[in-house]
Write an enzyme that holds these catalytic residues in place. Structure first.
Site, PDB file in Angstrom:
ATOM      1  N   HIS A  11      11.994  -2.928   9.856  1.00 46.44           N
ATOM      2  CA  HIS A  11      12.875  -4.016   9.070  1.00 46.44           C
ATOM      3  C   HIS A  11      13.622  -2.993   7.871  1.00 46.44           C
ATOM      4  O   HIS A  11      14.604  -3.781   7.368  1.00 46.44           O
ATOM      5  CB  HIS A  11      12.050  -5.235   8.110  1.00 46.44           C
ATOM      6  N   ASP A  61       5.702  -2.685  12.778  1.00 42.96           N
ATOM      7  CA  ASP A  61       6.753  -2.608  11.894  1.00 42.96           C
ATOM      8  C   ASP A  61       6.865  -1.123  11.701  1.00 42.96           C
ATOM      9  O   ASP A  61       6.774  -0.660  10.608  1.00 42.96           O
ATOM     10  CB  ASP A  61       6.455  -3.258  10.833  1.00 42.96           C
ATOM     11  N   SER A  66       8.204  -1.045   1.038  1.00 38.07           N
ATOM     12  CA  SER A  66       8.233  -1.003   2.376  1.00 38.07           C
ATOM     13  C   SER A  66       8.464   0.367   2.984  1.00 38.07           C
ATOM     14  O   SER A  66       9.419   1.088   2.480  1.00 38.07           O
ATOM     15  CB  SER A  66       9.318  -1.968   2.929  1.00 38.07           C
TER      16      SER A  66
END
EC number: 3.4.21.-
Length: 240
Positions: free
Chosen positions: A75, A113, A193
């Site tokens: 992402h 992810d 992230s």
């Protein structure tokens, strides 16, 4: 931790911790900072290990896993393309390990992810040890494993633009490890992230991707745990 609890928590209470517009926290940053001040530390010198293994994107974090090779989240990488730039372990206005151009992006084929990014070896802007990427960074090594109760640390760039790319380290216990999922109680924010999740020996346990929106003592963070399959994918995509 009960698997159903984890799944429900992920579905209802989590945010992806990059600042790319994917998710936003529902509590004020002032409240978050007060809650986390006892286990979040500002990194003073990013030119020593393990901080030399961390890199900054405009809106998130990544880390070095091999020659010219960085790991981050899908992402995160979906907002970047070949030719875009990353910065090696910046320390606000105190310098960085160089600026490098992305040359290849490879996403993990599974649901996890995880995304591999290869960069050009020669810097656009040199670091303290010259123009070579590999001279200015330090790749992480893998931990043998992780289990509930062990202490971990998450190192990254929360709110990177607002915080002027200051590196922070957050610590806490592992709550559970199940399959490719690791849950831990460490404070993270937008921008974390892609941060490395490390054990007490600064060895890689996983990669951070999300955290609970709620702000209380039960606030958890979530990462991809490095299974043998994920490690194999990473190894196969390190720049030759």
């Amino acid at each position: 931790m009960n698997k159903n609890v984890v799944i429900k928590s992920l579905a209802a209470l989590t945010i992806l911790t990059s600042v790319t517009g994917i998710g936003t926290t529902l509590v004020e940053e002032v409240q978050q900072t007060a809650k986390a001040e006892n286990n979040v530390t500002k990194v003073k010198d990013t030119n020593i290990f393990p901080y030399t293994g961390v890199v900054a994107f405009k809106s998130a974090t990544g880390f070095v896993v091999g020659k010219n090779t960085i790991l981050t989240n899908k992402h995160v990488s979906k907002n970047y393309k070949v030719g875009d730039r990353i910065t090696a372990h910046p320390n606000s206005d105190k310098g960085n390990g160089g600026i490098y151009s992305i040359k290849k992006i490879i996403n993990y084929p599974g649901k996890e992810d995880v995304s591999v990014i290869q960069v050009e070896e020669r810097a656009i802007e040199r670091g303290p040890k010259g123009f070579n990427f590999n001279d200015n960074v330090t790749p992480f090594k893998y931990a043998a494993g992780a289990k509930a109760g062990e202490r971990i640390k998450v190192i990254g760039y929360p709110h990177p633009y607002k915080n002027k790319y200051v590196l922070y380290e957050s610590t806490g216990p592992v709550m559970s490890v199940e399959g490719s999922s690791i849950v831990y109680s460490a404070h993270t924010e937008s921008g974390n992230s892609g941060s490395p999740v490390l054990n007490s020996n600064n060895e890689l346990v996983g990669i951070h991707f999300a955290s609970d929106v709620k702000n209380d003592d039960n606030r958890n963070a979530y990462g991809v745990y490095f299974t043998p399959e994920i490690k194999k994918f990473i190894a196969e995509n390190i720049d030759k």
